[in-house]
Design a protein around this motif. Structure first.
Motif, short mmCIF file in Angstrom:
data_model
loop_
_atom_site.label_atom_id
_atom_site.label_comp_id
_atom_site.label_asym_id
_atom_site.label_seq_id
_atom_site.Cartn_x
_atom_site.Cartn_y
_atom_site.Cartn_z
N ILE A 11 -20.80 -28.56 29.03
CA ILE A 11 -21.17 -27.61 30.08
C ILE A 11 -21.41 -28.35 31.40
O ILE A 11 -20.97 -27.90 32.47
CB ILE A 11 -22.43 -26.81 29.67
N THR A 12 -22.10 -29.48 31.33
CA THR A 12 -22.36 -30.27 32.54
C THR A 12 -21.06 -30.74 33.18
O THR A 12 -20.88 -30.65 34.40
CB THR A 12 -23.25 -31.48 32.19
N LEU A 13 -20.13 -31.23 32.35
CA LEU A 13 -18.84 -31.67 32.88
C LEU A 13 -18.05 -30.51 33.46
O LEU A 13 -17.40 -30.64 34.50
CB LEU A 13 -18.02 -32.35 31.76
N GLY A 14 -18.11 -29.36 32.76
CA GLY A 14 -17.38 -28.20 33.24
C GLY A 14 -17.87 -27.73 34.60
O GLY A 14 -17.06 -27.40 35.48
N VAL A 15 -19.18 -27.72 34.78
CA VAL A 15 -19.74 -27.24 36.04
C VAL A 15 -19.53 -28.24 37.16
O VAL A 15 -19.17 -27.87 38.29
CB VAL A 15 -21.25 -26.93 35.86
N THR A 16 -19.72 -29.54 36.88
CA THR A 16 -19.67 -30.55 37.93
C THR A 16 -18.24 -30.99 38.26
O THR A 16 -17.87 -31.07 39.43
CB THR A 16 -20.49 -31.79 37.53
N LEU A 17 -17.44 -31.27 37.25
CA LEU A 17 -16.08 -31.77 37.48
C LEU A 17 -15.02 -30.68 37.41
O LEU A 17 -14.02 -30.73 38.12
CB LEU A 17 -15.75 -32.88 36.46
N GLY A 18 -15.24 -29.71 36.52
CA GLY A 18 -14.23 -28.67 36.34
C GLY A 18 -14.40 -27.48 37.24
O GLY A 18 -13.56 -26.57 37.23
N LYS A 19 -15.49 -27.45 38.01
CA LYS A 19 -15.77 -26.33 38.91
C LYS A 19 -15.80 -25.00 38.16
O LYS A 19 -15.34 -23.96 38.66
CB LYS A 19 -14.73 -26.27 40.04
N VAL A 20 -16.31 -25.04 36.93
CA VAL A 20 -16.41 -23.84 36.11
C VAL A 20 -17.56 -22.97 36.61
O VAL A 20 -18.66 -23.47 36.88
CB VAL A 20 -16.64 -24.21 34.63
#
Length: 247
Positions: free
Chosen positions: A113-122
């Motif tokens: 979730i952290t990667l998705g929000v920060t890097l994936g712009k989810v």
């Protein structure tokens, strides 16, 4: 609680387990989710879809390898017999392994979730985050029951390979790597009965029905997972009882 603490520390300190269990879903998400963060299929954001898929992939792996492979090794080494002979309550060992699998599943989900929000712009709401983390608990328990059965029936040395032979095709058929709609038509009837499919549908349903593959009710997916868990636990108990009679 002490057994849970040391079980968790044991798995974290076993680098071959902790790095692979947490690292594989994270690595795959970076390669196939984050790398395709600009792709959109209709109203579906690929990075968001992949985040749910690899969240399921990670928690399933933590349960199958942590309990299936780990307990198979303990049975082979006689360590489980030592624990049973100790004053520790018999259920404490199983409880510790299940809680550890849940904790690892929550860690994996949190990292994704952290990667998705920060890097994936989810784009994800706090309620969706809470629902994803909450779903990791029953999801881990369901596949922990499968790991318990595998620990009873597979030898310790080839256990990692055997678990991978089961785990990877189930993940593919469940739509954890690619959308179910893109699977070959002849595969879909097989895929739709997989527990991984039902878990992925529930996880994707957190983001709305637009992310789901089918129109099957949420209740049906829950009942399928509960039935699968009961089947695995019943089979594990039958195998365990038979071994006890022989010994």
């Amino acid at each position: 609680m002490k057994e849970t603490k040391y079980e968790f520390l044991k798995l974290l300190r076993t680098r071959s387990f902790s790095i692979a269990t947490i690292g594989f879903p994270v690595m795959f998400y970076l390669l196939f989710g984050i790398a395709n963060k600009h792709l959109v299929a209709g109203d579906i954001q690929i990075a968001k879809y992949m985040m749910a898929g690899y969240a399921c992939f990670g928690l399933i792996g933590a349960a199958l390898f942590g309990i299936g492979v780990g307990m198979a090794g303990e049975i082979n080494a006689g360590w489980l017999e030592v624990k049973r002979a100790s004053p520790m309550p018999p259920v404490a060992c199983l409880f510790a392994k299940c809680v550890t699998a849940i904790a690892l599943g929550l860690i994996i989900n949190s990292v994704l979730i952290t990667l998705g929000v920060t890097l994936g712009k989810v784009s994800i709401t706090p309620s969706e985050v809470a629902m994803m983390l909450a779903l990791a608990v029953p999801g881990s328990i369901v596949f922990a029951s499968m790991g318990l059965l595998l620990a009873q029936v597979i030898p310790a040395n080839p256990a990692p390979g055997i678990v991978n032979i089961i785990y990877l095709p189930m993940s593919f058929l469940g739509g954890l790597w690619i959308p179910f709609s893109q699977l070959p038509h002849w595969v879909r009837p097989i895929a739709s009965v997989m527990p991984t499919y039902h878990l992925s549908q529930l996880m994707l349903g957190v983001f709305g029905r637009g992310y789901r593959f089918d129109d099957v009710s949420t209740q049906t997916h829950w009942l399928s997972l509960i039935g699968f868990a009961c089947l695995m636990l019943g089979s594990a108990w039958a195998v365990f009882s038979r071994k006890q009679q022989r010994s």
